[in-house]
Design an enzyme around this catalytic site. Structure first.
Site, PDB file in Angstrom:
ATOM      1  N   GLU A 220      -8.631   5.139  -6.372  1.00 40.97           N
ATOM      2  CA  GLU A 220      -7.741   5.341  -7.520  1.00 40.97           C
ATOM      3  C   GLU A 220      -8.487   6.016  -8.672  1.00 40.97           C
ATOM      4  O   GLU A 220      -8.102   5.900  -9.823  1.00 40.97           O
ATOM      5  CB  GLU A 220      -7.131   4.003  -7.964  1.00 40.97           C
ATOM      6  CG  GLU A 220      -8.087   3.029  -8.641  1.00 40.97           C
ATOM      7  CD  GLU A 220      -8.823   2.107  -7.687  1.00 40.97           C
ATOM      8  OE1 GLU A 220      -9.013   2.483  -6.505  1.00 40.97           O
ATOM      9  OE2 GLU A 220      -9.235   1.014  -8.116  1.00 40.97           O
TER      10      GLU A 220
ATOM     11  N   HIS B 201       0.815  -1.218   0.000  1.00 45.55           N
ATOM     12  CA  HIS B 201       0.000   0.000   0.000  1.00 45.55           C
ATOM     13  C   HIS B 201       0.846   1.265   0.000  1.00 45.55           C
ATOM     14  O   HIS B 201       0.443   2.297  -0.531  1.00 45.55           O
ATOM     15  CB  HIS B 201      -0.982  -0.003   1.171  1.00 45.55           C
ATOM     16  CG  HIS B 201      -2.116  -0.953   0.962  1.00 45.55           C
ATOM     17  ND1 HIS B 201      -3.254  -0.593   0.281  1.00 45.55           N
ATOM     18  CD2 HIS B 201      -2.261  -2.268   1.299  1.00 45.55           C
ATOM     19  CE1 HIS B 201      -4.069  -1.636   0.215  1.00 45.55           C
ATOM     20  NE2 HIS B 201      -3.496  -2.669   0.826  1.00 45.55           N
TER      21      HIS B 201
END
Ligand SMILES: [Mg+2]
Length: 303
Positions: free
Chosen positions: A217, A186
């Protein structure tokens, strides 16, 4: 760039203007006005002062009237005003505070007191401004957030609708981002989002063009006042800018590096195409770009 806070000193007596400006000039950008008219003109200028030191007793328009007028104009109604006065009756102090002054300083000045009070208010004003700015910026990437986009798109939609000019917007999605996170972690995912956001911002030219983080995203582009074919070119430039980062992505089926898919729409806004409808159409194009193999732009032009 000059980041100094701005203070406007309003006093009909030259001696007072000089004293106050000498006191504050080392710390702030100082502007001087010798009457109410000048004060209002300077307060309405862009950028406005952060703080106004306002004399109460002046020939013509007095300080109270100046404050009343500042408060009644939306450009100046939020500027902090500190009264500077020789009067010390409690009634007058109350009157000024009731009108919305943030503080009082009394003549004759005690330099240290004036400086300290101005500094306290300026510090508060600076913090408040930072909080307002932060509320519109995405914490991870430092680009505008969804809230800023929501406001900007409403404004641009109304403008385009009024003038009958085209408005374009696009949804952007990072291809295979979950596998990227799963493979590289991450932390790497966050760093990729930061770089992608930066590359997309740099690919835009005009100040009216906006890229914002929509969530996760997903990003969104807002392209006002450009013809549809130009909007598609900009979207393509944004896509290439992200690909050019060359962020290794071994789990992507679109390319050996991180890519984005873009789905956009260009139209002249009407009541049939509110912002929500434009977003839905852009989303549909994004889906088509994904279906067609990702790392591409898909666009609907309704003009
Ligand atoms: Mg005076």
């Amino acid at each position: 760039m000059n980041n100094k806070q701005r203070v406007l000193i309003v006093d009909d007596e030259k001696f007072n203007r000089q004293m106050l400006s000498e006191l504050l000039l080392p710390y702030y950008d100082v502007f001087l006005a010798k009457d109410g008219e000048q004060a209002i003109a300077l307060a309405s200028a862009e950028p406005p002062p952060d703080l106004i030191l306002l004399d109460v007793v002046m020939p013509g328009m007095d300080g109270y009237e100046v404050l009343r007028r500042l408060r009644s104009d939306e450009r100046t109604c939020n500027i902090a005003v500190m009264f500077v006065t020789g009067m010390s009756e409690e009634d007058d102090e109350t009157k000024g505070l009731d009108l919305g002054a943030v503080d009082y300083v009394f003549k004759p000045f005690r330099s240290a007191v004036v400086r300290a009070r101005v500094r306290n208010h300026m510090s508060y004003i600076w913090q408040r401004k930072q909080l307002e700015l932060d509320a519109f910026i995405d914490g991870l990437t430092g680009i505008p957030n969804r809230r800023q986009f929501d406001q900007a798109v409403e404004t641009e939609w109304r403008r385009a609708n009024r003038h009958g000019t085209p408005l374009s917007l696009a949804m952007v999605d990072v291809d295979f981002f979950k596998p990227y996170n799963d493979t590289y972690g991450h932390g790497a995912g966050d760093e990729a989002l930061r770089q992608i956001a930066k590359a997309m911002s740099q690919a835009l030219n005009r100040s009216s063009e906006l890229v914002a983080r929509y969530g996760g995203e997903e990003f969104v582009l807002l392209l006002p006042e450009v013809e549809p074919d130009e909007a598609v070119k900009i979207a393509e430039r944004v896509r290439l800018a992200v690909a050019a980062l060359g962020l290794l992505h071994e789990e992507s089926n679109a390319a050996p590096f991180v890519t984005i898919s873009v789905g956009g729409v260009s139209l002249i806004p009407s009541l049939k195409t509110p912002v929500a409808e434009m977003l839905t159409r852009a989303d549909k194009q994004l889906y088509l770009a994904k279906q067609a193999g990702r790392n591409r732009v898909s666009w609907e032009t309704v003009i």
